[in-house]
Design a protein around this motif. Structure first.
Motif, short mmCIF file in Angstrom:
data_model
loop_
_atom_site.label_atom_id
_atom_site.label_comp_id
_atom_site.label_asym_id
_atom_site.label_seq_id
_atom_site.Cartn_x
_atom_site.Cartn_y
_atom_site.Cartn_z
N PRO A 31 4.38 2.67 -1.49
CA PRO A 31 3.65 1.61 -0.79
C PRO A 31 2.71 1.15 -1.65
CG PRO A 31 4.77 2.92 0.86
CD PRO A 31 4.58 3.50 -0.28
N ASN A 32 2.78 -0.33 -2.05
CA ASN A 32 0.62 -0.71 -2.36
C ASN A 32 0.08 -0.82 -1.70
OD1 ASN A 32 1.50 -2.62 -2.30
ND2 ASN A 32 1.72 -3.42 -4.40
N ASN A 33 -0.91 -1.04 -1.91
CA ASN A 33 -2.30 -1.71 -1.34
C ASN A 33 -1.60 -3.08 -0.06
OD1 ASN A 33 -4.01 0.42 -2.51
ND2 ASN A 33 -5.00 -1.63 -4.21
N ALA A 34 -1.04 -4.13 -0.35
CA ALA A 34 -0.35 -5.46 0.25
C ALA A 34 0.47 -4.78 1.19
CB ALA A 34 0.69 -6.41 -0.90
N THR A 35 1.61 -3.17 1.37
CA THR A 35 2.25 -2.95 1.47
C THR A 35 1.33 -2.65 2.78
OG1 THR A 35 3.57 -2.21 -0.37
CG2 THR A 35 4.66 -1.62 2.18
N TYR A 36 0.69 -1.24 2.72
CA TYR A 36 -0.14 -1.08 3.72
C TYR A 36 -0.76 -1.82 4.49
CZ TYR A 36 0.61 3.65 2.16
OH TYR A 36 0.92 5.06 1.66
N ALA A 37 -1.44 -2.75 4.29
CA ALA A 37 -2.06 -3.98 5.05
C ALA A 37 -0.75 -4.70 5.39
CB ALA A 37 -2.29 -4.64 3.95
N VAL A 38 -0.17 -5.36 4.91
CA VAL A 38 1.30 -5.47 6.30
C VAL A 38 1.40 -4.56 7.06
CG1 VAL A 38 3.75 -6.52 5.89
CG2 VAL A 38 1.86 -7.31 4.45
N LEU A 39 1.61 -3.78 7.03
CA LEU A 39 2.00 -2.72 8.40
C LEU A 39 0.92 -2.42 8.72
CD1 LEU A 39 4.13 -0.58 5.62
CD2 LEU A 39 5.10 -1.91 8.07
N LEU A 40 -0.54 -2.54 8.65
CA LEU A 40 -1.57 -2.59 9.31
C LEU A 40 -1.41 -3.83 10.41
CD1 LEU A 40 -4.36 -0.82 7.26
CD2 LEU A 40 -2.64 0.34 9.52
N SER B 143 -3.40 8.10 7.57
CA SER B 143 -3.10 9.21 7.28
C SER B 143 -2.26 9.40 6.00
CB SER B 143 -2.09 10.33 7.95
OG SER B 143 -1.85 11.50 8.01
N ASP B 144 -0.92 8.87 5.82
CA ASP B 144 -0.40 8.39 4.82
C ASP B 144 -0.67 6.96 3.71
OD1 ASP B 144 2.00 9.17 6.30
OD2 ASP B 144 3.08 7.28 6.94
N ILE B 145 -2.08 7.17 3.97
CA ILE B 145 -2.82 6.49 2.75
C ILE B 145 -3.29 7.27 2.31
CG2 ILE B 145 -4.64 4.58 2.88
CD1 ILE B 145 -3.73 2.83 4.55
N LYS C 231 -2.81 10.95 2.26
CA LYS C 231 -2.54 10.93 1.49
C LYS C 231 -1.40 10.91 0.17
CE LYS C 231 -0.59 13.85 5.02
NZ LYS C 231 0.66 13.71 6.16
N SER C 232 -1.74 9.79 -0.36
CA SER C 232 -1.24 8.40 -1.21
C SER C 232 -2.60 8.84 -2.50
CB SER C 232 -0.31 7.55 -0.60
OG SER C 232 0.16 7.25 -0.47
N GLY C 233 -3.68 9.10 -1.78
CA GLY C 233 -4.34 8.93 -3.30
C GLY C 233 -5.00 7.75 -3.13
N PHE C 234 -5.31 6.93 -2.35
CA PHE C 234 -5.48 5.67 -2.14
C PHE C 234 -6.43 5.01 -1.89
CE2 PHE C 234 -2.75 2.19 -3.29
CZ PHE C 234 -1.16 2.74 -3.21
N LYS C 235 -7.81 4.76 -2.28
CA LYS C 235 -9.58 4.99 -2.45
C LYS C 235 -9.14 3.38 -1.65
CE LYS C 235 -10.66 6.36 -7.10
NZ LYS C 235 -11.74 5.94 -7.93
N LEU C 236 -9.78 3.77 -0.78
CA LEU C 236 -10.10 2.32 0.65
C LEU C 236 -10.45 0.72 -0.24
CD1 LEU C 236 -11.77 4.12 3.68
CD2 LEU C 236 -9.20 3.45 2.70
N ASP C 237 -9.80 0.77 -0.86
CA ASP C 237 -9.65 -0.81 -1.25
C ASP C 237 -10.44 -1.88 -0.46
OD1 ASP C 237 -7.63 -1.46 -0.88
OD2 ASP C 237 -7.05 -2.13 -2.04
N VAL C 238 -10.92 -3.02 -0.91
CA VAL C 238 -11.35 -3.90 -0.45
C VAL C 238 -10.05 -4.91 0.99
CG1 VAL C 238 -11.72 -6.50 -0.23
CG2 VAL C 238 -13.00 -4.67 -1.41
N ILE C 239 -8.85 -4.94 0.02
CA ILE C 239 -7.53 -5.05 1.31
C ILE C 239 -7.61 -4.01 2.33
CG2 ILE C 239 -6.08 -5.83 1.30
CD1 ILE C 239 -5.94 -7.06 -1.35
N THR C 240 -7.14 -2.56 1.56
CA THR C 240 -6.41 -1.85 2.81
C THR C 240 -7.74 -1.32 3.99
OG1 THR C 240 -4.85 -1.15 0.42
CG2 THR C 240 -5.40 0.60 2.64
N GLY C 241 -9.02 -1.14 3.37
CA GLY C 241 -9.76 -0.87 4.81
C GLY C 241 -9.99 -1.81 5.09
N ASN C 242 -10.57 -3.57 5.36
CA ASN C 242 -10.35 -4.54 6.15
C ASN C 242 -9.06 -4.28 6.85
OD1 ASN C 242 -12.59 -5.87 4.44
ND2 ASN C 242 -11.66 -7.32 3.60
N SER C 243 -7.54 -4.10 6.23
CA SER C 243 -6.86 -4.53 7.47
C SER C 243 -6.84 -3.18 8.22
CB SER C 243 -5.64 -3.87 6.62
OG SER C 243 -5.11 -5.05 6.07
#
Length: 901
Positions: A656-665, A682-684, A686-698
Motif C-alpha cells: 500500500p502507499n500513502n493514498a491507500t492508508y489515507a482512504v482506509l483511515l 500499526s501496519d503503517i 511496520k511498513s516503514g512509512f514515515k508520518l508524512d502530511v497525508i497519512t498523518g492528517n488521516s
C-alpha cells in the motif's frame, strides 16, 4: 521522346507498310537479347553461350506475323485513333484496327521491334530538316533526349542500377538519376540503337572476361551504394544486395553493414536489423568493435535493450564508443540506474568518458531524478575540462531542472560562455516544469533583448509556463509573436496554444485555435477535450470525441482517461458505460491506467458491482487499482468491504502507499472503527512509512472522530512536518469532542507558529465554538476572519454562525443574521435555524424556517420531520397529521418520516 514526335512517327508508319530492311531479322533480335544474359548487366555466372538460332517453325511464324502486320498497316483508314482525351487508361491502345482488332501504342511494349526502328528513322529525318520537321523547340527537346540516353555509355555513375532489386518485369533495369528515364535489358521502349550498342558492349565484356566478384564489388563502391539506398528509404533493396553477396561468398565492406544498421535504426526495423546481425556473424565480422557498437545502438533504438546487452557482453573488447552505446540504451529505454552502473564500470576499466558519454549518463540521472549522482558527474565534467562545451552545459541545465534543483540549473546556465537556443529552451522548460511560470516568462523577455532566435520548442515551453500560472495576457502576447514568427501552423505549437487557452479558462479561444489548425493529431484532440472537461463542459467534450471518431482519428488512452474523469465528476453513468464499450473495441481495456480510471468512474457513480467487475478482469493491477477500489467502498460507507480488500491486497504482496492508508483511515473514521484504525496505524509503522502530511492528517482525523483525541494529538506531535491541514484536523477533532476552548487555544498556537488558517480551519473552529456554547468567541472570530485575516466567508461559515446563535437560544439574532447575509442563504442555513427552533420550542420561527427550506428543496424530508417534531412538542396533533399528508403528497418515502412523534 516527346509525344508529338511519337505521334508523327506513327502517322508515317500508318501511311506506308514497312520496308523489309526496317525490321531486323528475328534471329538477330534474339541473339542481341541473349547476349545481355551473359554480359555485365546480369548477375549470373559467366560461361560461353552458343548463338541461339530459332527453329524453322518459329522463323516461319515470324514471317507470317510480319506479313500480317504489313497488310494491316497498309490502309490507315481502317484504324481508330484513340489518342484524344477519351483515352481513359494507359493500357488502352492509341490506335486500334477496325476489323482485325489489332492494337498499337505510342509508349508500347507489344508493338513489333521494327515499329521502333521505323519511328526512329522518321525522327532522324525530321532532325535532318526533311518535310514534316517539328517546331524548333520540339526538335531541340528530341536532340537533348537522345543525348541524355547516350550518357549511359559515357557516364555510368549517372544511372541507378536496379537489376538486383527488381520486383517485376515492368521495373526498369537502369534509371537515370537526373531525368528519371528508364532502360531495360530486355527492352521494347528503348531506342533501337541502344539495344545494338548494349549488345556490342556485352559481347566485348564477354570476350575480355572479368569475374562476377570484381564487377559486383566495384558496383558497390565500398558500400556507398548500400548506404545511399538506406538513406533513400530502400532498406529492403539494400539488404537484398548484401544478402546476395554473402550467398555468393562475396565479402561486403564493413561500411555496407554500417549503412544497413543505420537504416534499420532510422526505420525502427528490428526484424531487418536481426537479419543484418546474422549476415555479420556469417561473414565473420562479429568481432569488429565498430560494428558491434553499431549493433548495440541499433538494438537499443529499436527497443530491444536485452539484445543490445547480449551483443555488448559478447564483444571481445570495448572502447568508449561501445560503452557509450550500451549506456545510452539503458538511459533511454531501460532502467536508468543500470546506465549509471555501466558508466561507473567503464571508468573502473580505465576508459575515460568523452562528452557524449557524459551527456548520455546525465540524461539517465535526469530520467530517474538522481540528483546526487548528477552532482558527482558535474564535478567530473569540471575536472575533465568539458564544462565549457555547449552540449554538456545544456544537458547539465536540463538534468538539474528535471531533478527539481532549478537554482543549480540557473547557475550552470549563467556560467555558460556560449549559449544557443537549446540552452534557453532547457532553462525555460525547467522553470515551466517547476510551476515557476514568472521566471520562465522573464527569460522570454531576456531572450528578446538578446536577439535569440526562438524555435517551436521555445514557444511550446513558454506556452506551458503561461498555462501553469494562468498568465492569459502573456499568453496572448506570445500568440502574436508566434504568428509573426510563422509558427502558428506548427502542430506542436498549435496544440500548446489550445492547452494554454483552455487552462486559462478561455475555452472559446482554445476552440478557435483548434478549428484553425491545418493539421491535428490525437494530442491536439486530447488537449481540446481535456479543456472542455476541466471547465466541466462534459457535453461539449463528448461531442468533440464523437467528431474525432468521425474524422477517423483513433483516440488514445489519454482521451479515454480525460473523458472518464469528466463522467466521474458529473456522475454521468450512461456516458461512462458507452465509453467503456468504445474502450473495449479499441483494445485499451487491458491498459492499467485506463482500467484504474474505469474503476474510479464506476465507483464515483455508485456502481460498485461494475467497478469490481473491471477490477477482477484486469490482467495487471498496481497499487492505484487497489486504492481506487478501496476508495470506492469507503465512499459508499462500506468500510468492512474496504478493509477486506485491504487484507486481500496484503496477501497478494501489493505494498500500500500513502493514498491507500489515507482512504482506509477515512473509512474507519466514517464508522468510528477505532480498533481497525489502530491496526492500520500499526501496519503503517511496520511498513516503514514515515508520518508524512497525508497519512498523518488521516490518522489525526480517524482518532479524533473515533473519540481518542489524545492519540490524535500524539500523532500530531510525532509528525516530521505539519501543514495547515494538520492543524485544521486537530481543531476539527476538538470541535467533534465539544472541546471549544482547546480548539481556540490550538488556533492561537497555530498563528504563533506562523501558519495561516484557511477557510476549512475557520469552519472547524466556529463549529467548536458552536458545540461549546462560546457565542462571544464565535462572533469575534467570524468578524476577525475577514477583517484581520483576509478570509472571505462562505456559506459554510454563515451556517456555522446560525447554528452557534441557534444553539445558544438567540433565534432572533440568528434570523436577523440571515436577513443581513450578503449571499443567498441555502437550505443548510434554514435547516440550522429550523433545528434551533425545535430545540427551543419556537413554533412560529420553525414554521418560517420550514417554508424557506421547502421553497428551495421541496423534497427535503428532514425539514418535514423537524417541523412535525416542533408541532408534536407543542401538542398540536392536527398539525402533525397535516405534515404526514403533505409528505405523502410530496411522494416522500415512509422511511424518511418514520421518526415523526
Amino acid at each position: 521522346m516527346p509525344t508529338a514526335s511519337y505521334n508523327q512517327g506513327f502517322q508515317m508508319i500508318l501511311q506506308s507498310a514497312p520496308a523489309p530492311s526496317s525490321s531486323p531479322p528475328a534471329s538477330s533480335v534474339i541473339r542481341a537479347k541473349r547476349s545481355f544474359c551473359v554480359g555485365p548487366y546480369e548477375l549470373q555466372e559467366e560461361e560461353s553461350q552458343p548463338e541461339f538460332q530459332p527453329s524453322r517453325s518459329r522463323r516461319g511464324q515470324a514471317s507470317r506475323t510480319q506479313q500480317l502486320w504489313e497488310e494491316i498497316l497498309s490502309d490507315p483508314s481502317q484504324w481508330w485513333d484513340n489518342k484524344s482525351d477519351d483515352k481513359r487508361k494507359p493500357r488502352f491502345p492509341d490506335f486500334k484496327h477496325r476489323t482485325a482488332k489489332k492494337a498499337l501504342w505510342i509508349h508500347d511494349r507489344l508493338n513489333p521491334p521494327w515499329v521502333h526502328a521505323r519511328r526512329a528513322a522518321f525522327v532522324q529525318c525530321q532532325e535532318q530538316g526533311e518535310s514534316g520537321l517539328p517546331k524548333p523547340e520540339i526538335a531541340g527537346r528530341i536532340v537533348k533526349m537522345e543525348q541524355l540516353w547516350q550518357e549511359f555509355f559515357s557516364d555510368p555513375s549517372r544511372w541507378w542500377d536496379n537489376r538486383l532489386i527488381k520486383e517485376g518485369r515492368n521495373y526498369p533495369d537502369f534509371k537515370h538519376k537526373i531525368t528519371n528515364e528508364g532502360l531495360w535489358v530486355e527492352n521494347w521502349l528503348n531506342p533501337p540503337w541502344v539495344e545494338a550498342k548494349m549488345a556490342t558492349m556485352a559481347l566485348g565484356q564477354t570476350q575480355s572476361g572479368g569475374g562476377l566478384t570484381q564487377r559486383l564489388s566495384y558496383s558497390l563502391k565500398n558500400g556507398d551504394n548500400v548506404s545511399k539506398l538506406c538513406r533513400e528509404g530502400r532498406l529492403k533493396d539494400a539488404l537484398h544486395i548484401v544478402e546476395l553477396m554473402v550467398k555468393r561468398n562475396i565479402q561486403a565492406p564493413i561500411n555496407a553493414y554500417v549503412g544497413l544498421l543505420k537504416g534499420c535504426t532510422r526505420s525502427k526495423a528490428l526484424a531487418e536489423g536481426k537479419r543484418v546481425h546474422a549476415l555479420i556473424v556469417q561473414s565473420g565480422l562479429h568481432s569488429d568493435i565498430f560494428l558491434g557498437s553499431t549493433l548495440v545502438n541499433m538494438y537499443a533504438k529499436c527497443g530491444s535493450v536485452l539484445d543490445a546487452r547480449e551483443v555488448f557482453n559478447k564483444m571481445p573488447e570495448h572502447n568508449v564508443f561501445s560503452w557509450t552505446a550500451i549506456i545510452a540504451a539503458y538511459a533511454d529505454y531501460g532502467p536508468g540506474g543500470e546506465a549509471i552502473n555501466l558508466f561507473q564500470q567503464m571508468q573502473q576499466t580505465g576508459i575515460a568518458p568523452d562528452k557524449v558519454a557524459f551527456v548520455v549518463v546525465l540524461k539517465a540521472c535526469a530520467r530517474i531524478g538522481d540528483l546526487e549522482q548528477g552532482k558527482q558527474l558535474h564535478s567530473n565534467i569540471i575536472k575533465s575540462g568539458l564544462e565549457s562545451d555547449v552540449t554538456v552545459g545544456n544537458t547539465l541545465v536540463s538534468m538539474y531542472a528535471k531533478c527539481g534543483c532549478i537554482e543549480d540549473a540557473h547557475e550552470v546556465f549563467v556560467k555558460m560562455n556560449k549559449r544557443n537556443v537549446v540552452s534557453w529552451n532547457a532553462m525555460v522548460a525547467g522553470y515551466a516544469q517547476q510551476g515557476r511560470g514568472k521566471e520562465a516568462l522573464a527569460l522570454y523577455e531576456q531572450m528578446k533583448q538578446e536577439g535569440v532566435q526562438m524555435n517551436d520548442i521555445t514557444f511550446v515551453a513558454l506556452l506551458n509556463a503561461c498555462a501553469s500560472i494562468a498568465a492569459l495576457e502573456k499568453g496572448k502576447q506570445l500568440h502574436s509573436h508566434i504568428i509573426r514568427s510563422g509558427f502558428e501552423s506548427d502542430l506542436k505549437v498549435g496544440t500548446a496554444l489550445v492547452d494554454m487557452y483552455a487552462k486559462c479558462g478561455i475555452i472559446e479561444h482554445a476552440r478557435q485555435v483548434f478549428n484553425r489548425m491545418s493539421e491535428r493529431d490525437v494530442v491536439s484532440w486530447s488537449a481540446m477535450i481535456a479543456g472542455y472537461a476541466q471547465q466541466r463542459l462534459g457535453k461539449e467534450a463528448l461531442a468533440l470525441y464523437e467528431q474525432m471518431k468521425q474524422e477517423d482519428v483513433q483516440p488514445n488512452k489519454v482521451v479515454y482517461v480525460v473523458l472518464l474523469n469528466a463522467c466521474a465528476s458529473a456522475v454521468a453513468l450512461e456516458q461512462g458505460k458507452q465509453l467503456h464499450s468504445d474502450i473495449i473495441r479499441s483494445d485499451f481495456e487491458s491498459d492499467v491506467i485506463v482500467g484504474n480510471t474505469l474503476i474510479d468512474m464506476y465507483a464515483k457513480c455508485g456502481c460498485m458491482e461494475d467497478a469490481r467487475e473491471v477490477f477482477n478482469k484486469m490482467n495487471e493491477r498496481d497499487v492505484i487499482s487497489w486504492t481506487a477500489m478501496i476508495a470506492g467502498y469507503a465512499r459508499q460507507g462500506l468500510a468492512s468491504k474496504a478493509l477486506a480488500l485491504y487484507e486481500q491486497m496484503k496477501q497478494e504482496d501489493v505494498q500500500p502507499n500513502n493514498a491507500t492508508y489515507a482512504v482506509l483511515l477515512n473509512a474507519c473514521a466514517g464508522v468510528a472503527a477505532l480498533e481497525q484504525g489502530k491496526q492500520l496505524h500499526s501496519d503503517i509503522i511496520k511498513s516503514g512509512f514515515k508520518l508524512d502530511v497525508i497519512t498523518g492528517n488521516s490518522l489525526i482525523d480517524m482518532y479524533a472522530k473515533c473519540g481518542s483525541i489524545e492519540d490524535a494529538h500524539e500523532v500530531f506531535v510525532k509528525m516530521n512536518e505539519q501543514d495547515v491541514g494538520s492543524w485544521t484536523a486537530m481543531i476539527a477533532g476538538y470541535a467533534h469532542q465539544g472541546l471549544g476552548k482547546e480548539a481556540l487555544t490550538f488556533l492561537g498556537q497555530m498563528r504563533r507558529e506562523g501558519i495561516k488558517p484557511n477557510e476549512a480551519t475557520y469552519v472547524s473552529v466556529l463549529s467548536a465554538c458552536s458545540h461549546s456554547g462560546l457565542v462571544n468567541e464565535g462572533r469575534y472570530l467570524f468578524g476577525s476572519m475577514c477583517r484581520d485575516h483576509g478570509v472571505t466567508p462562505t456559506v459554510d461559515h454563515y451556517a456555522c454562525m446560525v447554528d452557534l446563535l441557534g444553539r445558544a437560544g438567540c433565534l432572533a439574532d440568528a434570523k436577523d443574521f440571515i436577513d443581513k447575509m450578503p449571499i443567498q442563504p441555502n437550505s443548510v442555513i434554514w435547516i440550522a435555524l429550523l433545528g434551533a427552533a425545535k430545540n427551543h420550542g419556537q413554533v412560529e420561527m420553525g414554521r418560517r424556517a420550514f417554508d424557506c427550506v421547502v421553497k428551495l428543496e421541496p423534497e427535503n424530508a428532514a425539514a418535514y420531520v423537524l417541523l412535525s417534531n416542533i408541532y408534536a412538542a407543542a401538542g398540536r396533533r392536527d398539525e402533525v397529521e397535516k405534515i404526514r399528508k403533505e409528505m405523502k403528497v410530496a411522494g416522500l418515502k415512509e422511511s424518511a418520516w418514520m421518526q415523526l412523534d
